[in-house]
Design a protein around this motif. Structure first.
Motif, mmCIF file in Angstrom:
data_model
loop_
_atom_site.group_PDB
_atom_site.id
_atom_site.type_symbol
_atom_site.label_atom_id
_atom_site.label_comp_id
_atom_site.label_asym_id
_atom_site.label_seq_id
_atom_site.Cartn_x
_atom_site.Cartn_y
_atom_site.Cartn_z
ATOM 1 N N GLY A 185 52.519 51.593 -33.410
ATOM 2 C CA GLY A 185 51.545 50.622 -33.062
ATOM 3 C C GLY A 185 51.796 50.162 -31.580
ATOM 4 N N ARG A 186 53.038 49.722 -31.404
ATOM 5 C CA ARG A 186 53.341 48.772 -30.390
ATOM 6 C C ARG A 186 53.270 49.838 -28.883
ATOM 7 N N MET A 187 53.780 51.045 -29.201
ATOM 8 C CA MET A 187 53.684 51.901 -27.952
ATOM 9 C C MET A 187 52.364 52.502 -27.885
ATOM 10 N N LEU A 188 51.574 52.858 -28.814
ATOM 11 C CA LEU A 188 50.398 53.729 -28.968
ATOM 12 C C LEU A 188 49.208 52.596 -28.232
ATOM 13 N N GLY A 189 49.195 51.341 -28.427
ATOM 14 C CA GLY A 189 48.233 50.553 -27.729
ATOM 15 C C GLY A 189 48.423 50.364 -26.613
ATOM 16 N N GLN A 190 49.762 50.369 -25.986
ATOM 17 C CA GLN A 190 50.093 50.327 -24.481
ATOM 18 C C GLN A 190 49.854 51.668 -23.952
ATOM 19 N N ARG A 191 50.024 52.710 -24.590
ATOM 20 C CA ARG A 191 49.838 53.917 -23.921
ATOM 21 C C ARG A 191 48.183 54.126 -23.909
ATOM 22 N N ALA A 192 47.449 53.560 -24.887
ATOM 23 C CA ALA A 192 46.122 53.924 -24.627
ATOM 24 C C ALA A 192 45.587 53.046 -23.535
ATOM 25 N N THR A 193 46.157 51.791 -23.373
ATOM 26 C CA THR A 193 45.472 51.064 -22.090
ATOM 27 C C THR A 193 46.140 51.796 -20.969
ATOM 28 N N LYS A 194 47.049 52.142 -20.963
ATOM 29 C CA LYS A 194 47.512 53.311 -19.640
ATOM 30 C C LYS A 194 46.712 54.048 -19.298
ATOM 31 N N ALA A 195 46.163 55.001 -20.435
ATOM 32 C CA ALA A 195 45.421 56.025 -20.052
ATOM 33 C C ALA A 195 43.967 55.494 -19.800
ATOM 34 N N TYR A 196 43.383 54.314 -20.340
ATOM 35 C CA TYR A 196 42.371 53.743 -19.843
ATOM 36 C C TYR A 196 42.187 53.522 -18.252
ATOM 37 N N LEU A 197 43.431 52.915 -17.706
ATOM 38 C CA LEU A 197 43.601 52.420 -16.217
ATOM 39 C C LEU A 197 43.485 53.470 -15.448
ATOM 40 N N SER A 253 35.776 45.015 -15.801
ATOM 41 C CA SER A 253 35.777 44.092 -16.743
ATOM 42 C C SER A 253 36.568 44.459 -18.043
ATOM 43 N N GLY A 254 36.286 45.699 -18.387
ATOM 44 C CA GLY A 254 36.882 45.977 -19.570
ATOM 45 C C GLY A 254 38.546 45.929 -19.443
ATOM 46 N N ALA A 255 39.098 46.593 -18.195
ATOM 47 C CA ALA A 255 40.512 46.569 -18.120
ATOM 48 C C ALA A 255 41.067 45.236 -17.857
ATOM 49 N N LYS A 256 40.289 44.230 -17.300
ATOM 50 C CA LYS A 256 40.797 42.804 -17.294
ATOM 51 C C LYS A 256 40.880 42.322 -18.773
ATOM 52 N N ALA A 257 39.780 42.486 -19.690
ATOM 53 C CA ALA A 257 39.846 42.155 -21.221
ATOM 54 C C ALA A 257 40.871 42.892 -21.781
ATOM 55 N N LEU A 258 41.221 43.960 -21.513
ATOM 56 C CA LEU A 258 42.439 44.648 -22.075
ATOM 57 C C LEU A 258 43.595 44.267 -21.869
ATOM 58 N N TYR A 259 43.900 43.533 -20.673
ATOM 59 C CA TYR A 259 45.074 43.073 -20.414
ATOM 60 C C TYR A 259 45.539 42.017 -21.405
ATOM 61 N N ASP A 260 44.684 41.190 -21.864
ATOM 62 C CA ASP A 260 45.115 40.198 -22.841
ATOM 63 C C ASP A 260 44.896 40.672 -24.303
ATOM 64 N N SER A 261 44.027 41.530 -24.453
ATOM 65 C CA SER A 261 43.867 42.108 -25.698
ATOM 66 C C SER A 261 45.147 43.153 -26.245
ATOM 67 N N THR A 262 45.430 43.852 -25.174
ATOM 68 C CA THR A 262 46.570 45.004 -25.676
ATOM 69 C C THR A 262 48.042 43.980 -25.923
#
Length: 266
Positions: free
Chosen positions: A42-54, A117-126
Motif C-alpha cells: 500500500g505504501r508503494m501503490l499510493g505513491q505510484r498512483a500519484t506519480k501516474a496522476y502527475l 488543484s487535485g495534484a496539490k491536494a494529493l501532495y498531502d493526502s498521499t
C-alpha cells in the motif's frame, strides 16, 4: 522508443512477484508475512498512483500514466479487500480502518480528471496514506515473529522507488515552491542508496535474493543520477519520460528482491 509498451512490460514484471504474496497468504505458515507484505504494498501503490496522476496531468507519457494509475488503484483496492477478510487483531484492524478512510479521500482525487488543484491536494493526502499504511504495517509486525521483518528493507526500497519519481514530478510541476519536493527527493534518493548498500553487504541473504539485489544495484545508478538532475521545470519535464521509465524498471527489480525473500516460505 515507444514508452507505453515499455511501461506496460515493466508494470507486468513488477507485479509478478506481488502475486506470490497472494499465494503465500493462503498458506498457514506464511499468512502473517504475506499480510504484512500486502500492507507494505500500500505504501508503494499510493505513491505510484500519484506519480501516474502527475504523469497524465503534465503530459509525461500520458498513455502510460493512465495505465499505471488504473493498475495501481485496482491493486490497492484488491489488497484492501484481502486485508479486510484476513485475520487481524484489534489494533491492526483499527489501523486498517484508518487506511481505508484515508484511501477513500485519495481515490476520489485520483479518479477525478487530473487538475492542478487535485495534484496539490494529493501532495498531502498521499503522505497521509503512506503514514496510515506504515502504522498498519507496524501493528501487524508487532505481533509477528522476528523473521517476518526480513521484508522491511526491500519493501522500503520498493516504496522509495516510487517516492523518488513522484517528488521528481512535483519538483518539475511548478505547482508549489520547489523546496519541499526537492528535499523529499534528496532524502528518498539518499535512503534508497543506503538501504541498497546494506542489502548488497548482507551475505546472510539467500542466494536468489543476493542475485536479485545485484541486478537492482546494476540499474539503480542510472535512475539515481537522472532523478537527481533538478533545475528549471522545462528541463526536468524534458527528462521526465526517461526518469519515469527507469522508476518502473527499478520498481520491478525491487519487487524481485521482495519476491525472492518470500520464496522460502512458499
Amino acid at each position: 522508443m515507444r514508452l507505453a509498451p515499455v511501461f506496460a512490460s515493466a508494470a507486468t514484471a513488477a507485479f509478478l512477484a506481488l502475486g506470490c504474496a497472494s499465494a503465500a497468504f493462503a498458506s498457514t505458515g506464511a499468512a502473517h508475512e504475506a499480510t504484512a507484505e500486502l500492507a507494505e504494498q500500500g505504501r508503494m501503490l499510493g505513491q505510484r498512483a500519484t506519480k501516474a496522476y502527475l504523469m497524465t496531468l503534465q503530459g509525461v507519457s500520458p498513455d502510460a500514466g493512465r495505465s499505471i494509475l488504473a493498475d495501481s488503484v485496482s491493486r490497492f483496492e484488491r489488497n484492501l479487500a484481502t486485508l479486510r477478510a484476513g485475520k487481524l487483531d484489534d489494533s491492526a484492524r483499527a489501523k486498517l480502518a484508518a487506511v481505508d478512510s484515508t484511501w477513500n479521500d485519495v481515490r476520489a482525487l485520483l479518479t477525478a480528471p487530473p487538475s492542478a488543484s487535485g495534484a496539490k491536494a494529493l501532495y498531502d493526502s498521499t503522505a497521509a496514506l503512506d503514514q496510515a499504511s506504515q502504522h498498519l504495517v507496524m501493528a501487524i509486525n508487532s505481533r509477528g515473529p522476528e523473521e517476518s521483518r526480513r521484508l522491511i528493507l526491500a519493501s522500503r526500497m520498493r516504496m522509495l522507488s516510487q517516492r523518488i519519481a513522484m517528488h521528481y514530478l512535483y519538483r518539475a510541476s511548478g505547482l508549489m515552491t520547489p523546496n519541499a519536493p526537492e528535499m523529499e527527493l534528496v532524502y528518498a534518493r539518499s535512503e534508497f542508496a543506503a538501504n541498497l548498500a546494506r542489502s548488497t553487504q548482507n551475505n546472510a541473504l539467500p542466494a536468489e535474493t543476493r542475485e536479485a539485489v545485484a541486478k537492482l544495484a546494476g540499474i539503480w545508478p542510472a535512475y539515481q543520477g537522472a532523478a537527481g538532475k533538478t533545475g528549471e521545470p522545462v528541463a526536468m519535464l524534458k527528462n521526465a519520460p526517461a526518469v519515469m521509465e527507469m522508476s518502473e524498471q527499478v520498481l520491478g527489480a525491487t519487487d524481485k528482491v521482495v519476491g525472492s525473500l518470500l520464496a522460502p516460505a512458499r
